[in-house]
Design a protein around this motif. Structure first.
Motif, mmCIF file in Angstrom:
data_model
loop_
_atom_site.group_PDB
_atom_site.id
_atom_site.type_symbol
_atom_site.label_atom_id
_atom_site.label_comp_id
_atom_site.label_asym_id
_atom_site.label_seq_id
_atom_site.Cartn_x
_atom_site.Cartn_y
_atom_site.Cartn_z
ATOM 1 N N ILE B 148 -28.849 3.159 -7.932
ATOM 2 C CA ILE B 148 -29.314 2.993 -9.312
ATOM 3 C C ILE B 148 -30.056 1.682 -9.540
ATOM 4 O O ILE B 148 -30.848 1.563 -10.454
ATOM 5 C CB ILE B 148 -28.150 3.128 -10.328
ATOM 6 C CG1 ILE B 148 -27.046 2.107 -10.048
ATOM 7 C CG2 ILE B 148 -27.588 4.522 -10.331
ATOM 8 C CD1 ILE B 148 -25.908 2.127 -11.072
ATOM 9 N N CYS B 303 -19.566 1.919 -18.245
ATOM 10 C CA CYS B 303 -20.443 1.477 -17.152
ATOM 11 C C CYS B 303 -21.758 0.885 -17.646
ATOM 12 O O CYS B 303 -22.433 1.459 -18.494
ATOM 13 C CB CYS B 303 -20.728 2.676 -16.242
ATOM 14 S SG CYS B 303 -21.903 2.326 -14.930
ATOM 15 N N ILE B 304 -22.130 -0.281 -17.106
ATOM 16 C CA ILE B 304 -23.422 -0.882 -17.446
ATOM 17 C C ILE B 304 -24.431 -0.707 -16.304
ATOM 18 O O ILE B 304 -25.468 -1.368 -16.278
ATOM 19 C CB ILE B 304 -23.292 -2.368 -17.854
ATOM 20 C CG1 ILE B 304 -22.640 -3.211 -16.742
ATOM 21 C CG2 ILE B 304 -22.514 -2.508 -19.154
ATOM 22 C CD1 ILE B 304 -22.677 -4.721 -17.008
ATOM 23 N N ARG B 305 -24.118 0.146 -15.340
ATOM 24 C CA ARG B 305 -25.054 0.528 -14.272
ATOM 25 C C ARG B 305 -25.544 -0.667 -13.442
ATOM 26 O O ARG B 305 -26.744 -0.812 -13.205
ATOM 27 C CB ARG B 305 -26.270 1.265 -14.864
ATOM 28 C CG ARG B 305 -25.950 2.526 -15.649
ATOM 29 C CD ARG B 305 -25.589 3.684 -14.735
ATOM 30 N NE ARG B 305 -25.542 4.956 -15.460
ATOM 31 C CZ ARG B 305 -24.465 5.448 -16.091
ATOM 32 N NH1 ARG B 305 -23.321 4.785 -16.087
ATOM 33 N NH2 ARG B 305 -24.524 6.615 -16.697
ATOM 34 N N CYS B 306 -24.599 -1.486 -13.012
ATOM 35 C CA CYS B 306 -24.995 -2.653 -12.222
ATOM 36 C C CYS B 306 -25.075 -2.322 -10.740
ATOM 37 O O CYS B 306 -25.708 -3.029 -9.966
ATOM 38 C CB CYS B 306 -23.998 -3.792 -12.441
ATOM 39 S SG CYS B 306 -22.405 -3.510 -11.642
ATOM 40 N N GLY B 307 -24.401 -1.269 -10.317
ATOM 41 C CA GLY B 307 -24.453 -0.860 -8.915
ATOM 42 C C GLY B 307 -23.481 -1.583 -7.999
ATOM 43 O O GLY B 307 -23.422 -1.298 -6.800
ATOM 44 N N ALA B 308 -22.695 -2.515 -8.538
ATOM 45 C CA ALA B 308 -21.792 -3.291 -7.675
ATOM 46 C C ALA B 308 -20.792 -2.401 -6.947
ATOM 47 O O ALA B 308 -20.446 -2.648 -5.793
ATOM 48 C CB ALA B 308 -21.060 -4.352 -8.503
ATOM 49 N N CYS B 309 -20.328 -1.341 -7.620
ATOM 50 C CA CYS B 309 -19.332 -0.476 -6.987
ATOM 51 C C CYS B 309 -19.917 0.257 -5.782
ATOM 52 O O CYS B 309 -19.195 0.611 -4.855
ATOM 53 C CB CYS B 309 -18.726 0.492 -8.002
ATOM 54 S SG CYS B 309 -19.900 1.545 -8.858
ATOM 55 N N ILE B 332 -18.944 5.299 -9.076
ATOM 56 C CA ILE B 332 -19.047 5.665 -10.505
ATOM 57 C C ILE B 332 -19.706 7.031 -10.661
ATOM 58 O O ILE B 332 -19.280 7.845 -11.483
ATOM 59 C CB ILE B 332 -19.789 4.572 -11.327
ATOM 60 C CG1 ILE B 332 -19.825 4.929 -12.821
ATOM 61 C CG2 ILE B 332 -21.210 4.337 -10.833
ATOM 62 C CD1 ILE B 332 -18.489 4.938 -13.514
ATOM 63 N N CYS B 362 -16.057 -4.294 -10.517
ATOM 64 C CA CYS B 362 -16.696 -3.753 -11.724
ATOM 65 C C CYS B 362 -16.669 -4.765 -12.872
ATOM 66 O O CYS B 362 -15.607 -5.207 -13.290
ATOM 67 C CB CYS B 362 -16.012 -2.456 -12.146
ATOM 68 S SG CYS B 362 -16.690 -1.797 -13.678
ATOM 69 N N PRO B 363 -17.843 -5.124 -13.401
ATOM 70 C CA PRO B 363 -17.904 -6.157 -14.436
ATOM 71 C C PRO B 363 -17.270 -5.743 -15.764
ATOM 72 O O PRO B 363 -16.958 -6.608 -16.581
ATOM 73 C CB PRO B 363 -19.403 -6.406 -14.615
ATOM 74 C CG PRO B 363 -20.059 -5.150 -14.154
ATOM 75 C CD PRO B 363 -19.197 -4.638 -13.037
ATOM 76 N N VAL B 364 -17.104 -4.447 -15.986
ATOM 77 C CA VAL B 364 -16.457 -4.018 -17.226
ATOM 78 C C VAL B 364 -15.067 -3.443 -16.942
ATOM 79 O O VAL B 364 -14.466 -2.767 -17.772
ATOM 80 C CB VAL B 364 -17.321 -2.996 -18.007
ATOM 81 C CG1 VAL B 364 -18.516 -3.706 -18.631
ATOM 82 C CG2 VAL B 364 -17.804 -1.867 -17.114
ATOM 83 N N ILE B 366 -13.733 -1.067 -15.069
ATOM 84 C CA ILE B 366 -13.389 0.354 -15.051
ATOM 85 C C ILE B 366 -12.436 0.582 -13.872
ATOM 86 O O ILE B 366 -12.654 0.060 -12.778
ATOM 87 C CB ILE B 366 -14.656 1.227 -14.892
ATOM 88 C CG1 ILE B 366 -15.615 0.978 -16.058
ATOM 89 C CG2 ILE B 366 -14.291 2.708 -14.803
ATOM 90 C CD1 ILE B 366 -16.979 1.624 -15.879
ATOM 91 N N ILE B 368 -12.051 2.466 -11.501
ATOM 92 C CA ILE B 368 -12.817 3.516 -10.810
ATOM 93 C C ILE B 368 -11.963 4.296 -9.807
ATOM 94 O O ILE B 368 -11.920 5.528 -9.836
ATOM 95 C CB ILE B 368 -14.042 2.910 -10.091
ATOM 96 C CG1 ILE B 368 -14.875 2.076 -11.072
ATOM 97 C CG2 ILE B 368 -14.896 4.010 -9.466
ATOM 98 C CD1 ILE B 368 -15.968 1.254 -10.416
HETATM 99 S S1 SF4 Z 1 -19.463 -1.594 -10.927
HETATM 100 FE FE1 SF4 Z 1 -18.789 -0.804 -12.913
HETATM 101 S S2 SF4 Z 1 -20.497 -1.241 -14.304
HETATM 102 FE FE2 SF4 Z 1 -21.296 -1.483 -12.227
HETATM 103 S S3 SF4 Z 1 -22.186 0.543 -11.734
HETATM 104 FE FE3 SF4 Z 1 -20.086 0.551 -10.957
HETATM 105 S S4 SF4 Z 1 -18.869 1.410 -12.646
HETATM 106 FE FE4 SF4 Z 1 -20.839 0.811 -13.502
#
Ligand code: SF4
Lengths: 192, 454
Positions: B148, B303-309, B332, B362-364, B366, B368
């Motif tokens: 993403i 999710c803020i779609r950062c891609g870290a996960c 995610i 995950c910065p928020v 979640i 997961i």
């Molecule tokens: S790490 Fe968290 S915020 Fe970032 S894409 Fe994955 S679920 Fe979304």
């Protein structure tokens, strides 16, 4: 109507309300804001030039941007730039070599500067130019983004942006390339 | 028919060197994220705050949506509502038809990928040019993005050179990232200057002010929007945040989590159309309200779609984004996808070791890996996946069983892989040795395994 359908589904499915947290400021960990700003912006591809006055900025531009089409909204530099660009079709800015704009303030933690439509003159200006120069007073550097938004407050703007460095990409094998679509270089003039 | 994750992963792993390269590249991005996060003393507090703001958003989403709509309209933005992907696509086509436009530019928007906007518009005679470099590359190759944030992370520069030689006329054999990027710049500059309609995604929309924020490094969203007569921004309804001041929290987290940058080059706040411009905003549900009603899974909407996960996931890194056959891949994506289609995506929650690394970064905040575990229960119970368990084992086998992986060990990630999936034990799993300690899983893999297999 989808609007009503969506809102009704949200109302039905949402969890019990929880309160908003207090946004803390987290204080300032940086001893020297200008130095922090300089070091961050430099690592993300920008350049920082500390100057004493407009004359120094003028000299810098005259040495580094000879023969470029220059646009600016800064009255102190207006003689260096073309007039009448403000009313022109933004597409005609395609050949701009340097846009010199005022930033309202800078943010130490991430090397960004806040610029709104009023300082941009035209929204396309800071993006379409080959190089961008932003001018900020060194007394106008805040530590963090929380301070930045406290400062912006409820200001009314049509468009505003935090700008941190030149346009860039690392989409090809994670190699950093400056000048993806916007400016290939960016200099921040800090007026002491 | 979609190929399931295990089979796709097995295929991806056939090229061992490439898989290792993919794995290492993403792990490097993950390490950059760590360095950025650890430079912020209040990082954990920021994550908590972000998670709480998002929880408040979910619990008042209808109120915030109405408030946002009112303020956006006051600002001169036309607001549209789309119940599903099809309606989203129809709305956009109708705007284009009204403009008499058949060629447009689009900057990164995972939502439009989710809605399959490009093929829909193509069928209706509209040419879409994706302007994010990575997205342009996969578009020229007729592929969807595999990540993403890093859409062409699976492409090598030599291959991009061949692609650009064919489509953009770069010299044969040229594989220099700078030259290739600047060739794309020239080519896309012409598109920016000639297209009258630009589509962008949205990272955050502020209820209090009616403005929306778009973050890019390339400046492509801005080049498109500021030169076009009509700007259409598309967002999932969960992208709302209550106040402008909350951007301070999210912008501190987003880029650091995504790529380790302190902030993206551009964080553009669109409040009003410029003089003479039309600005549209499309609010899309497409299954989000359903997910909101699923108690165990609603947190995925934070999710803020950062891609870290994805960058941290041992399975994603060694199976590639395309093996997830969903617009959003990785951990995610594996929670979001079954909500959209349980039958088609039943394999995805099994494409995980449940190691918990995703939840840690995950910065928020979640949960997961817990949700992945929950989905396994739901899918198995509801009979959506009779082969689910075997699929899960097959995925693990495909990704993790190659003995040569371990022979090359010495890297933390590799050592951890060796322990996965049969050990979810804090002291033995290096991923847990970070500062952000996870909540312990409700049930260990061992317990789950016993219950479900034994
Ligand atoms: S790490 Fe968290 S915020 Fe970032 S894409 Fe994955 S679920 Fe979304």
């Amino acid at each position: 109507m989808s609007r009503e359908k969506i809102l009704a589904a949200v109302a039905k499915n949402k969890p019990t309300s929880t309160p908003l947290p207090q946004i803390q400021n987290f204080g300032n960990q940086y001893a020297d804001l200008a130095e922090q700003f300089r070091s961050v912006l430099t690592t993300i591809g920008g350049e920082v030039v500390r100057v004493k006055d407009w004359e120094e900025i003028r000299t810098y531009i005259q040495t580094h941007f000879v023969g470029f089409r220059i646009i600016t909204t800064i009255s102190e530099l207006s003689d260096m730039a073309q007039n009448s660009w403000l009313q022109s079709d933004p597409h005609s800015l395609n050949n701009v070599g340097l846009a010199v704009l005022q930033g309202q303030f800078a943010v130490a933690e991430n090397g960004s500067m806040w610029v709104t439509e009023a300082e941009m003159g035209q929204r396309a200006a800071p993006f379409i130019a080959e190089s961008l120069a932003l001018v900020v007073k060194s007394s106008e550097i805040v530590p963090k983004m929380h301070d930045a938004y406290a400062r912006i407050g409820s200001a009314d703007y049509g468009f505003g942006a935090f700008i941190a460095g030149p346009s860039k990409t690392a989409d090809i094998e994670q190699s950093l390339v400056l000048g993806a679509h916007g400016p290939k270089s960016m200099v921040a003039f800090l007026i002491d | 028919m979609t190929i399931n994750h295990a089979t796709a992963a097995e295929k991806f792993n056939k090229d061992f060197d490439r898989t290792t390269w993919h794995d290492e590249t993403l792990w490097w991005v993950r390490q950059k994220r760590d360095r950025a996060a650890f430079s912020i003393p209040e990082w954990e507090k920021l994550r908590d705050t972000a998670s709480q703001i998002k929880h408040n958003v979910l619990s008042n989403l209808d109120t915030y949506l109405v408030e946002f709509e009112k303020n956006a309209q006051k600002n001169g933005i036309t607001v549209h509502w789309a119940a599903d992907a099809h309606e989203h696509n129809e709305i956009i086509l109708s705007i284009l038809k009204k403009q008499g436009v058949t060629q447009i530019v689009k900057s990164k928007s995972m939502l439009t990928e989710e809605c399959h906007l490009n093929p829909y518009l193509a069928e209706n005679g509209v040419e879409v040019v994706d302007t994010d470099l990575g997205e342009r590359i996969v578009q020229l190759a007729d592929e969807p993005p595999s990540h993403i944030v890093l859409p062409c992370i699976h492409w090598k520069k030599e291959e991009i050179g061949v692609l650009f030689h064919k489509h953009l006329g770069t010299p044969e054999g040229c594989a220099d990232p700078t030259l290739l990027t600047h060739a794309a710049r020239e080519n896309l500059r012409e598109k920016f200057l000639t297209r009258r309609v630009a589509i962008t995604g949205v990272n955050f929309a502020v209820a209090e002010t009616g403005e929306f924020v778009v973050c890019t490094n390339e400046g492509n969203a801005d080049m498109g929007a500021h030169l076009a007569d009509v700007h259409i921004a598309c967002m999932g309804i969960e992208k709302i945040i209550p106040q402008r001041a909350h951007l301070g929290v999210f912008l501190r987290l987003l880029a650091r989590s995504a790529t380790g940058q302190p902030i993206t080059t551009y964080s553009s706040h669109f409040a009003k159309p410029r003089a003479g411009q039309e600005m549209h905003l499309v609010l899309v549900d497409n299954g989000r309200t359903t997910q909101l009603g699923r108690e165990e899974f609603r947190n995925s909407l934070k999710c803020i779609r950062c891609g870290a996960c994805m960058n941290t996931c041992p399975v994603y890194r060694r199976s590639g984004g395309h093996s997830y056959h969903n617009a959003v891949a990785g951990p995610i994506g594996s929670i979001l996808a079954p909500n959209l289609d349980m039958t088609k995506n039943a394999d995805l929650p099994f494409a995980s070791t449940l190691c918990g690394s995703c939840s840690n970064v995950c910065p928020v905040k979640i949960n997961i890996h817990e949700q992945l575990y929950e989905w396994r229960q739901v899918l198995t119970k509801s009979g959506h996946s009779p082969t689910a368990k075997t699929l899960g084992m097959k995925a693990m086998a495909a990704v993790l069983s190659n003995p040569s992986v371990y022979r090359l060990s010495g890297k933390m990630g590799r050592l951890a892989l060796a322990n996965v999936p049969f050990v979810v034990n804090n002291s033995l799993n290096p991923w847990y040795k970070q500062r952000e300690m996870p909540e312990p899983p409700k049930e260990s893999f061992g317990e789950w395994y016993k219950k479900n297999r034994g």
